[in-house]
Design a protein around this motif. Structure first.
Motif, PDB file in Angstrom:
ATOM      1  N   UNK A  97       0.508  -1.154   0.234  1.00  0.00           N
ATOM      2  CA  UNK A  97      -0.224   0.009   0.338  1.00  0.00           C
ATOM      3  C   UNK A  97       0.214   1.593   0.165  1.00  0.00           C
ATOM      4  N   UNK A  98       2.086   1.255   0.441  1.00  0.00           N
ATOM      5  CA  UNK A  98       3.068   2.336  -0.248  1.00  0.00           C
ATOM      6  C   UNK A  98       3.108   3.538  -1.648  1.00  0.00           C
ATOM      7  N   UNK A  99       2.974   4.581  -0.877  1.00  0.00           N
ATOM      8  CA  UNK A  99       3.097   5.261  -2.440  1.00  0.00           C
ATOM      9  C   UNK A  99       4.489   5.760  -2.635  1.00  0.00           C
ATOM     10  N   UNK A 100       4.588   6.527  -2.908  1.00  0.00           N
ATOM     11  CA  UNK A 100       6.110   7.180  -3.009  1.00  0.00           C
ATOM     12  C   UNK A 100       5.714   7.994  -4.977  1.00  0.00           C
ATOM     13  N   UNK A 101       7.892   8.791  -4.896  1.00  0.00           N
ATOM     14  CA  UNK A 101       7.632   9.386  -6.257  1.00  0.00           C
ATOM     15  C   UNK A 101       9.192   8.998  -6.230  1.00  0.00           C
ATOM     16  N   UNK A 102       9.098   8.684  -7.261  1.00  0.00           N
ATOM     17  CA  UNK A 102      10.484   8.280  -7.920  1.00  0.00           C
ATOM     18  C   UNK A 102      11.291   9.287  -8.781  1.00  0.00           C
ATOM     19  N   UNK A 103      12.292   9.216  -8.336  1.00  0.00           N
ATOM     20  CA  UNK A 103      13.275  10.384  -8.366  1.00  0.00           C
ATOM     21  C   UNK A 103      14.281   9.542  -9.810  1.00  0.00           C
ATOM     22  N   UNK A 104      13.932   9.317 -11.057  1.00  0.00           N
ATOM     23  CA  UNK A 104      14.303   8.181 -12.140  1.00  0.00           C
ATOM     24  C   UNK A 104      14.929   9.349 -12.650  1.00  0.00           C
ATOM     25  N   UNK A 105      14.564  11.066 -13.205  1.00  0.00           N
ATOM     26  CA  UNK A 105      15.834  11.995 -13.183  1.00  0.00           C
ATOM     27  C   UNK A 105      17.330  12.086 -12.963  1.00  0.00           C
ATOM     28  N   UNK A 106      16.610  11.511 -11.601  1.00  0.00           N
ATOM     29  CA  UNK A 106      18.198  11.973 -11.514  1.00  0.00           C
ATOM     30  C   UNK A 106      19.581  11.360 -11.741  1.00  0.00           C
ATOM     31  N   UNK A 107      20.570  11.071 -12.726  1.00  0.00           N
ATOM     32  CA  UNK A 107      21.126  10.025 -13.063  1.00  0.00           C
ATOM     33  C   UNK A 107      21.418   8.843 -11.561  1.00  0.00           C
ATOM     34  N   UNK A 108      21.922   9.773  -9.619  1.00  0.00           N
ATOM     35  CA  UNK A 108      22.125   7.966  -9.205  1.00  0.00           C
ATOM     36  C   UNK A 108      21.071   7.302  -9.756  1.00  0.00           C
ATOM     37  N   UNK A 109      19.763   8.087  -9.478  1.00  0.00           N
ATOM     38  CA  UNK A 109      18.670   6.605  -9.620  1.00  0.00           C
ATOM     39  C   UNK A 109      18.602   5.813 -10.860  1.00  0.00           C
TER      40      UNK A 109
END
Length: 267
Positions: A97-109
């Motif tokens: 059920x947990x939700x979050x924001x994926x920082x896929x724009x960050x080159x590290x992530x």
């Protein structure tokens, strides 16, 4: 790729707008957070710009990748289709059920997330994007000074069709594990930078050892790593006694110190 367009999706920094308008020919940036749940934070949003309209920025992005944090992407789909998809994949669910924001724009992530996708997952996450590239490194690679260009290709992008109401995205086991590794390696990297006696691989082995022994807080793991580094090459006790982290760490240090003394006396 027919009629393919190229874009830069750049992570927000305080000086990013000024740099774009100083170096770019026609920045006309699109804010990723607009029309999303993050619209209140739109001033700090990643920005999407066309490389065709801003060749100077695109050239500098490739020539000086350390100066730009973001992704380069190509798509033959219309801009609004690409933007809708990029905004959709910002929001993910994980662990039920947990939700979050994926920082896929960050080159590290990105360096952890995208390589964790299998071929079918790649189609889902890239959607209308034909090609994705970025300059970056995992924390382990940074420890070994191995930053490089990464790229992912989506051969099914031109056949991709946007859904009227796209289903919410959930992180699979592979992505969850990859992002957990990112956090673990980030913690270790910051500890490892403060010393010069261990390789990153040896430090990672000590970290895993500490976590397996039940030490999970940052303070306890920092202390565990300090103790193990001080008494390198000394056998650890088979088990640590029950009790608080402080008590168990004290027992570990006393045991290692005693074993070190015994080793020296028999040398």
């Amino acid at each position: 790729m027919s009629n393919s367009q190229s874009w830069l999706l750049l992570e927000y920094t305080d000086d990013l707008p000024e740099r774009l308008y100083r170096l770019g020919e026609n920045p006309n940036p699109y804010r990723l957070f607009d029309e999303t749940e993050l619209e209140l934070y739109a001033e700090q949003s990643p920005l999407l710009i066309s490389t065709h309209e801003n060749p100077s920025v695109a050239a500098d992005f490739l020539a000086q990748p350390n100066d730009w944090m973001g992704l380069k992407l190509e798509s033959s789909q219309p801009l609004q289709v690409v933007l809708q998809h990029l905004r959709h994949i910002l929001f993910v669910s994980f662990e039920g059920e947990r939700k979050g924001v994926l920082r896929y724009t960050n080159p590290r992530t990105a360096s952890y997330f995208y390589p964790s996708l299998d071929s079918s997952e790649l189609v889902t996450w890239l959607g209308p994007i034909c090609s994705l590239s970025w300059f970056g490194a995992t924390w382990r690679e940074s420890a070994e000074s191995q930053a490089c260009w990464f790229s992912q290709e989506n051969l099914r992008a031109e056949q991709w069709q946007a859904e009227a109401k796209p289903a919410p995205l959930a992180l699979g086991k592979g992505q969850t594990a990859a992002l957990q590794s990112q956090q673990t390696e980030k913690f270790l990297f910051h500890w490892w930078q403060k010393q010069s006696r261990l390789s990153f691989d040896q430090a990672f082995a000590y970290l895993q050892e500490g976590m397996n022994s039940g030490f999970l807080s940052a303070d306890s793991l920092n202390t565990y790593l300090d103790i193990r580094t001080t008494y390198r090459g000394i056998a650890t006790p088979d088990m640590l006694p029950p009790g608080s982290d402080e008590t168990r760490l004290s027992h570990l240090e006393t045991s290692l110190k005693g074993n070190a003394t015994d080793k020296e006396s028999h040398a």
